[in-house]
Enzyme design. Structure first.
Site, PDB file in Angstrom:
ATOM      1  N   PHE A  10       0.842  -1.189   0.000  1.00 32.85           N
ATOM      2  CA  PHE A  10       0.000   0.000   0.000  1.00 32.85           C
ATOM      3  C   PHE A  10       0.883   1.247   0.000  1.00 32.85           C
ATOM      4  O   PHE A  10       0.743   2.143   0.817  1.00 32.85           O
ATOM      5  CB  PHE A  10      -0.953  -0.003   1.195  1.00 32.85           C
ATOM      6  CG  PHE A  10      -2.156   0.892   1.002  1.00 32.85           C
ATOM      7  CD1 PHE A  10      -3.140   0.563   0.080  1.00 32.85           C
ATOM      8  CD2 PHE A  10      -2.302   2.055   1.744  1.00 32.85           C
ATOM      9  CE1 PHE A  10      -4.249   1.384  -0.098  1.00 32.85           C
ATOM     10  CE2 PHE A  10      -3.399   2.884   1.581  1.00 32.85           C
ATOM     11  CZ  PHE A  10      -4.372   2.545   0.659  1.00 32.85           C
ATOM     12  N   THR A  12       2.914   4.250  -2.634  1.00 30.18           N
ATOM     13  CA  THR A  12       2.456   5.403  -3.422  1.00 30.18           C
ATOM     14  C   THR A  12       1.456   5.007  -4.495  1.00 30.18           C
ATOM     15  O   THR A  12       0.363   5.567  -4.586  1.00 30.18           O
ATOM     16  CB  THR A  12       3.664   6.101  -4.072  1.00 30.18           C
ATOM     17  OG1 THR A  12       4.556   6.526  -3.047  1.00 30.18           O
ATOM     18  CG2 THR A  12       3.213   7.319  -4.863  1.00 30.18           C
ATOM     19  N   GLU A 191      16.829   7.246  -5.831  1.00 32.05           N
ATOM     20  CA  GLU A 191      17.051   6.544  -4.568  1.00 32.05           C
ATOM     21  C   GLU A 191      18.424   6.927  -4.008  1.00 32.05           C
ATOM     22  O   GLU A 191      19.273   7.483  -4.706  1.00 32.05           O
ATOM     23  CB  GLU A 191      17.006   5.030  -4.804  1.00 32.05           C
ATOM     24  CG  GLU A 191      15.733   4.524  -5.439  1.00 32.05           C
ATOM     25  CD  GLU A 191      14.562   4.482  -4.473  1.00 32.05           C
ATOM     26  OE1 GLU A 191      14.797   4.598  -3.248  1.00 32.05           O
ATOM     27  OE2 GLU A 191      13.423   4.357  -4.946  1.00 32.05           O
ATOM     28  N   ASP A 202      17.385  -0.045 -15.166  1.00 28.06           N
ATOM     29  CA  ASP A 202      15.927   0.091 -15.194  1.00 28.06           C
ATOM     30  C   ASP A 202      15.413   0.176 -16.634  1.00 28.06           C
ATOM     31  O   ASP A 202      14.448  -0.498 -17.005  1.00 28.06           O
ATOM     32  CB  ASP A 202      15.527   1.346 -14.413  1.00 28.06           C
ATOM     33  CG  ASP A 202      14.043   1.643 -14.493  1.00 28.06           C
ATOM     34  OD1 ASP A 202      13.269   1.011 -13.767  1.00 28.06           O
ATOM     35  OD2 ASP A 202      13.660   2.512 -15.305  1.00 28.06           O
ATOM     36  N   LYS A 206      12.996  -2.499 -19.131  1.00 27.99           N
ATOM     37  CA  LYS A 206      11.842  -2.088 -19.939  1.00 27.99           C
ATOM     38  C   LYS A 206      12.026  -2.474 -21.405  1.00 27.99           C
ATOM     39  O   LYS A 206      11.053  -2.805 -22.087  1.00 27.99           O
ATOM     40  CB  LYS A 206      11.613  -0.585 -19.776  1.00 27.99           C
ATOM     41  CG  LYS A 206      11.159  -0.229 -18.367  1.00 27.99           C
ATOM     42  CD  LYS A 206      11.222   1.260 -18.083  1.00 27.99           C
ATOM     43  CE  LYS A 206      10.818   1.541 -16.631  1.00 27.99           C
ATOM     44  NZ  LYS A 206      11.007   2.949 -16.243  1.00 27.99           N
TER      45      LYS A 206
END
Length: 428
Positions: A10, A12, A191, A202, A206
């Site tokens: 739970f 953002t 981060e 990252d 993708k």
């Protein structure tokens, strides 16, 4: 009829789901042909559960995933925890229990996606993940549905908001990499350990997923060459500007005669290219195809409401298919055997930044190195001669990966030269 869903996490994005379900309820119910009800939410521990309840969140928070997986009333499990474990275990168990799954977990899908999809197919349940690539941009469903009749030849993407924010600061305001990173961390875009964002990891995840949807091939993460933005200097940015380019971290997948090639690398983009104007934390995917030609899909790549919008769209699609009796079809049904491109077929122009002695004959010496591998110059500049050293900038004509490796090795082997950086250049 009400369809009951459970959330794993739970944070953002997950907290944006009830907002959308309430704010846009009439449209969602009409689209899904059912009410959608959040019946349980998995949180880490009692401390987090109490904190969320005290903050006014009125949900049935649970701390044991079994309370969700063993609940026959829960039809859809929405995983928004991030990271590979325990998300992989929880999703696997949910699929095996006959529950449909929606996730935004690009890391997990890039590494273990095929395994999870096979379980989903075996159990005749849905596994959807629109939000895993470029957050709020519906690029995966666009590739599956709207571009189903088109043959895609190349996909280019600015798909990491953190690195794009940093490169925008470096390009538009002349910031150093270190200053841009510090600001990204201060604003919460990066981060404390920014490795995945700034080293292209990252974006490479993708590209793995985009390769499946655009080309029908299951390329693996290890086959996506990735280079980040740590080495980009203000000098590189200034030279790019002078020559009419903007530097962006670009993910690329293209189909050549021998197969597909995927990589993530800082790239010189002509200022006229649509991706050159994708700034800040925004994302965009640029598609080249034989039918449409060129098209670009632009929007926020992260954030609570944009990502939650993609997640809820997946939930709606599953509920609608449940009502229509068509559930169990794969999210992406386009499959071809994977063939990776040979080095000789992966070609691009390149930028070389070289420190050389400020003496006669050095440019000729460099020309001989490039010429020995059949590489010719498009542009050559000399910057900032100090009497002892000179900064030589070369933009080449198209060369393949084998030529690139050979030229790079020869420059590094010559004691007179210091190769500062090598970047791809996208032709105008």
């Amino acid at each position: 009829m009400s369809i009951k869903i459970a959330l794993l996490g739970f944070g953002t994005v997950a907290s944006g789901i009830p907002f959308l379900l309430n704010e846009n309820k009439d449209k969602i119910v009409q689209s899904a042909k059912s009410d959608i009800e959040i019946t349980k939410v998995l949180v880490k521990d009692d401390e987090e559960k109490n904190r969320l309840l005290e903050a006014g969140n009125d949900f049935n928070f649970v701390t044991n995933v079994d309370e969700i997986l063993n609940d026959s009333e829960v039809t859809i499990v929405v995983e928004l925890m991030g990271r590979i474990e325990p998300a992989k275990t929880f999703i696997t168990r949910a699929l095996e229990a006959g529950k449909h799954v929606v996730t935004a977990n690009k890391d997990l899908l890039a590494v273990h996606g095929r395994e999870l999809l096979e379980i989903a197919q075996k159990k005749h349940v849905a596994l959807y993940y629109e939000a895993a690539v470029a957050g709020g941009i519906p690029i995966l469903r666009t590739l599956v549905n709207s571009l189903a009749s088109d043959k895609i030849t190349r996909v280019l993407g600015v798909v990491n908001g953190t690195s794009n924010f940093m490169m925008t600061k470096m390009v538009e305001e002349g910031w150093t990499y270190e200053a841009a990173l510090a600001e990204a961390q201060r604003l919460g875009f990066a981060e404390s350990d920014p490795t995945n964002d700034v080293d292209g990891i990252d974006a490479a995840y993708k590209m793995v997923i985009l390769s499946q949807f655009a080309f029908g091939m299951d390329i693996q993460f290890k086959d996506v060459a990735h280079q980040g933005i740590r080495q980009i200097t203000p000098d590189d940015v200034a030279v790019a500007q002078e020559l009419g380019y903007v530097i962006k971290l670009v993910g690329s997948i293209e189909e050549t005669e021998s197969g597909i090639a995927a990589e993530v690398s800082p790239t010189f983009l002509p200022k006229s290219h649509p991706l050159a104007n994708v700034n800040g934390v925004m994302n965009a995917v640029f598609v080249e195809s034989i039918g449409i030609g060129e098209s670009m899909y632009y929007g926020p790549g992260a954030g609570q409401k944009p990502t939650a919008t993609s997640v809820v769209a997946d939930i709606i699609r599953i509920v609608r298919r449940l009502n229509e009796g068509t559930i169990g079809k794969a999210f992406n049904e386009y499959r071809r055997e994977l063939t990776l491109a040979q080095e000789k077929d992966v070609k691009s122009d390149y930028y070389f930044s070289i420190q050389a002695p400020d003496a006669k004959g050095q440019v000729l010496k460099l020309a001989e190195i490039f010429n020995s591998e059949g590489v010719s110059f498009k542009q050559i500049l000399q910057h900032g001669a100090s009497g002892e050293t000179a900064h030589v900038v070369i933009i080449t004509h198209s060369l393949d990966k084998g030529q690139l490796a050979a030229v790079t090795e020869k420059i590094k082997a010559d004691a007179d030269f210091n190769l500062l950086s090598t970047l791809r250049v996208l032709g105008a």
